[in-house]
Write a protein that holds these residues in place. Structure first.
Motif, PDB file in Angstrom:
ATOM      1  N   LEU A 176       0.831  -1.200   0.000  1.00  0.00           N
ATOM      2  CA  LEU A 176       0.000   0.000   0.000  1.00  0.00           C
ATOM      3  C   LEU A 176       0.868   1.253   0.000  1.00  0.00           C
ATOM      4  O   LEU A 176       0.621   2.190  -0.775  1.00  0.00           O
ATOM      5  N   ARG A 177       1.893   1.281   0.838  1.00  0.00           N
ATOM      6  CA  ARG A 177       2.750   2.477   0.888  1.00  0.00           C
ATOM      7  C   ARG A 177       3.533   2.665  -0.402  1.00  0.00           C
ATOM      8  O   ARG A 177       3.754   3.796  -0.838  1.00  0.00           O
ATOM      9  N   CYS A 179       2.411   1.758  -3.393  1.00  0.00           N
ATOM     10  CA  CYS A 179       1.427   2.279  -4.346  1.00  0.00           C
ATOM     11  C   CYS A 179       1.149   3.760  -4.099  1.00  0.00           C
ATOM     12  O   CYS A 179       1.053   4.558  -5.047  1.00  0.00           O
ATOM     13  N   GLU A 180       1.013   4.153  -2.851  1.00  0.00           N
ATOM     14  CA  GLU A 180       0.754   5.564  -2.536  1.00  0.00           C
ATOM     15  C   GLU A 180       1.927   6.448  -2.951  1.00  0.00           C
ATOM     16  O   GLU A 180       1.737   7.527  -3.531  1.00  0.00           O
ATOM     17  N   THR A 181       3.140   6.000  -2.681  1.00  0.00           N
ATOM     18  CA  THR A 181       4.325   6.785  -3.024  1.00  0.00           C
ATOM     19  C   THR A 181       4.491   6.892  -4.529  1.00  0.00           C
ATOM     20  O   THR A 181       4.778   7.974  -5.068  1.00  0.00           O
ATOM     21  N   ALA A 183       2.125   6.620  -6.780  1.00  0.00           N
ATOM     22  CA  ALA A 183       1.051   7.470  -7.314  1.00  0.00           C
ATOM     23  C   ALA A 183       1.377   8.940  -7.150  1.00  0.00           C
ATOM     24  O   ALA A 183       1.052   9.770  -8.015  1.00  0.00           O
ATOM     25  N   ALA A 184       2.036   9.293  -6.055  1.00  0.00           N
ATOM     26  CA  ALA A 184       2.361  10.698  -5.785  1.00  0.00           C
ATOM     27  C   ALA A 184       3.448  11.244  -6.699  1.00  0.00           C
ATOM     28  O   ALA A 184       3.568  12.459  -6.871  1.00  0.00           O
ATOM     29  N   ALA A 240      -3.920  -0.947  -5.427  1.00  0.00           N
ATOM     30  CA  ALA A 240      -3.451   0.085  -6.354  1.00  0.00           C
ATOM     31  C   ALA A 240      -4.554   1.073  -6.684  1.00  0.00           C
ATOM     32  O   ALA A 240      -4.318   2.285  -6.766  1.00  0.00           O
ATOM     33  N   GLU A 242      -7.085   1.879  -4.760  1.00  0.00           N
ATOM     34  CA  GLU A 242      -7.278   2.698  -3.565  1.00  0.00           C
ATOM     35  C   GLU A 242      -6.226   3.807  -3.482  1.00  0.00           C
ATOM     36  O   GLU A 242      -6.526   4.936  -3.096  1.00  0.00           O
ATOM     37  N   ALA A 243      -4.992   3.467  -3.889  1.00  0.00           N
ATOM     38  CA  ALA A 243      -3.896   4.439  -3.802  1.00  0.00           C
ATOM     39  C   ALA A 243      -3.807   5.348  -5.019  1.00  0.00           C
ATOM     40  O   ALA A 243      -3.076   6.340  -4.995  1.00  0.00           O
ATOM     41  N   GLY A 244      -4.540   5.003  -6.086  1.00  0.00           N
ATOM     42  CA  GLY A 244      -4.479   5.802  -7.307  1.00  0.00           C
ATOM     43  C   GLY A 244      -3.265   5.520  -8.161  1.00  0.00           C
ATOM     44  O   GLY A 244      -2.839   6.372  -8.961  1.00  0.00           O
ATOM     45  N   ALA A 245      -2.700   4.310  -8.037  1.00  0.00           N
ATOM     46  CA  ALA A 245      -1.500   3.954  -8.792  1.00  0.00           C
ATOM     47  C   ALA A 245      -1.835   3.043  -9.963  1.00  0.00           C
ATOM     48  O   ALA A 245      -2.639   2.121  -9.823  1.00  0.00           O
TER      49      ALA A 245
END
Length: 461
Positions: A176-177, A179-181, A183-184, A240, A242-245
């Protein structure tokens, strides 16, 4: 204008048009013009490609480039020279290996690029494999400074499973982290999808039934069955999204995993799907036995047919090799002890020409999408993957009707073998050109091309 190179007399697979009679002019390493047959033009070098089809060079976005049995990274220029020779023989003009380590990649990134550039005959990128907190913290730098926006994660590295590769355990929180990173910062996640806890249960059951591994490929498949792959695909797609990736699912091997990826798309996720030639041509009945131990495993014939349908209906986006160049000594010890993986760069495009185009009617235009256009688009190679003015002059020039037999003596990879040995294929790469330079001509490699490949920074934006 006087061009550097002119391809005359053949046809080319052009975007939106398919095979088209034309001439291709090259200047300064790029495609300068697409000309009508017989158009007046002058060039320093004129190639007669009558009877041949010019395709954009294949882009292999899934392979392991290492040193000997170590598949983590090349250590000397000769590693890249030998495996890029195999790639060029198969019409691959750019590849993106996975880079594996526990150290932060910034500690040795420039060294790896220098070693690869000193040996490679073709252009290349790299995907970092993210396994540690320090690597996770470096994502922004890898994307923005190094031009490496695609990141692999081994979802199965739990409970010591990654020790074979020298990697630590991770969990879904780490996924999750990541994917979040990603995506950013404009990147993409490439998960190896297996739920290892499920595989442990099945492996224990199957090994109890077949402790000596006499069941071979069937036992290996049963120990890591399709639902193990499919469960991880659906989980990765949900995380992915959920994280927008964006997500690039590697080496899809089964109907269940493909269906899970399709459900992820329907739910709104950006999901690319890749498969590999060996899943299209081999199954658990293959007589080669332990040589065919791959991860994910070779599956049933019904899975193979489902993947072919995915090539035709568009649900599969890309074909890549998952090339592993360990030699056959790694296959010793039976199905439970042998190392997984097989080489495949020399045969990827010929197999699709033979088994796909000639036997099943898969169009040349669709093959180009699968091995050139879509991989380049997915991975941010904006000047690769199509024959059009302004693009890099990367070409795989093929004779689609030429019959030839794969032999062990003809293998160029340091693996020294092929799972297609003895197969007679229809369709062969005759010439391979990278940025207007011939790296293979009339089936013969040009050794002066060693070190002519260049690192290509990528951007998904």
């Amino acid at each position: 204008m006087r061009y550097d190179m002119l391809l005359r007399g053949g046809s080319a697979v052009l975007p939106g048009l398919g095979p088209t009679t034309c001439e291709i002019a090259v200047k300064d390493g790029r495609i300068a013009a697409i000309l009508a047959r017989g158009a007046a033009a002058e060039a320093e070098e004129v190639w007669n490609v009558s009877g041949l089809v010019t395709m954009p060079g294949a882009v292999d976005v899934h392979l392991h480039l290492g040193h000997g049995k170590d598949i983590s990274r090349p250590r000397v220029p000769g590693d890249a020279a030998q495996e890029s020779a195999a790639a060029a023989a198969g019409g691959i003009t750019c590849f993106i290996p996975y880079l594996m380590a526990t150290d932060p990649f910034e500690d040795f990134w420039h060294e790896v690029i220098a070693v690869t550039e000193a040996g490679s005959r073709i252009d290349f990128g790299y995907h970092p494999i993210i396994s540690t907190e320090a690597q996770l913290a470096g994502i922004r730098r890898y994307v923005e400074e190094f031009g490496a926006p695609s990141f692999k994660i081994f979802m199965n590295n739990r409970g010591g499973e990654g020790k074979r590769l020298g990697l630590p355990d991770i969990d879904d929180g780490f996924l999750l982290r990541l994917c979040e990173t990603v995506a950013a910062h404009g990147g993409m996640v490439c998960p190896h999808p297996e739920t290892i806890e499920l595989a442990w249960v099945r492996r224990k059951q199957i090994m109890a039934q077949d402790p000596e591994g006499k069941g071979g490929l069937a036992s290996w498949n049963a120990s890591r069955p399709p639902f193990v792959e499919a469960d991880a695909v659906q989980r990765a797609a949900l995380v992915a999204k959920e994280a927008g990736a964006p997500l690039y699912i590697v080496h899809t091997s089964s109907a269940e995993a493909l269906d899970a990826a399709k459900r992820g798309r329907l739910a709104g996720g950006k999901v690319w799907v890749e498969t590999c030639p060996h899943y299209l041509t081999h199954d658990v009945s293959w007589e080669g036995g332990v040589t065919g131990k791959i991860n994910p495993p070779l599956r049933e014939a019904s899975d193979r047919e489902a993947l072919w349908r995915g090539l035709f209906d568009g649900s599969i986006d890309t074909v890549a090799t998952d090339h592993v160049h360990r030699d056959l000594s790694g296959k010793e010890g039976g199905i439970w002890a042998a190392s997984p993986g097989c080489p495949g760069m020399e045969t990827m495009l010929p197999v699709l020409l033979s088994e796909g185009h000639m036997k099943r009617g898969l169009s040349l235009a669709r093959i180009v999408e699968l091995v050139s256009t879509n991989p380049a688009k997915a991975m941010g190679l904006h000047r690769k993957g199509a024959i059009a003015p302004g693009m890099d002059a990367d070409f795989a020039i093929v004779d689609p009707g030429r019959r030839w037999t794969v032999t062990r003596d003809g293998v160029l990879s340091s693996a020294g073998y092929s799972i297609y040995e003895g197969w007679t294929l229809t369709g062969q790469v005759v010439h391979t050109i990278v940025r207007g330079r011939a790296v293979m001509r009339d089936g013969a490699l040009d050794d002066t091309a060693v070190g002519s490949g260049r690192y290509v920074p990528r951007s998904l934006l």
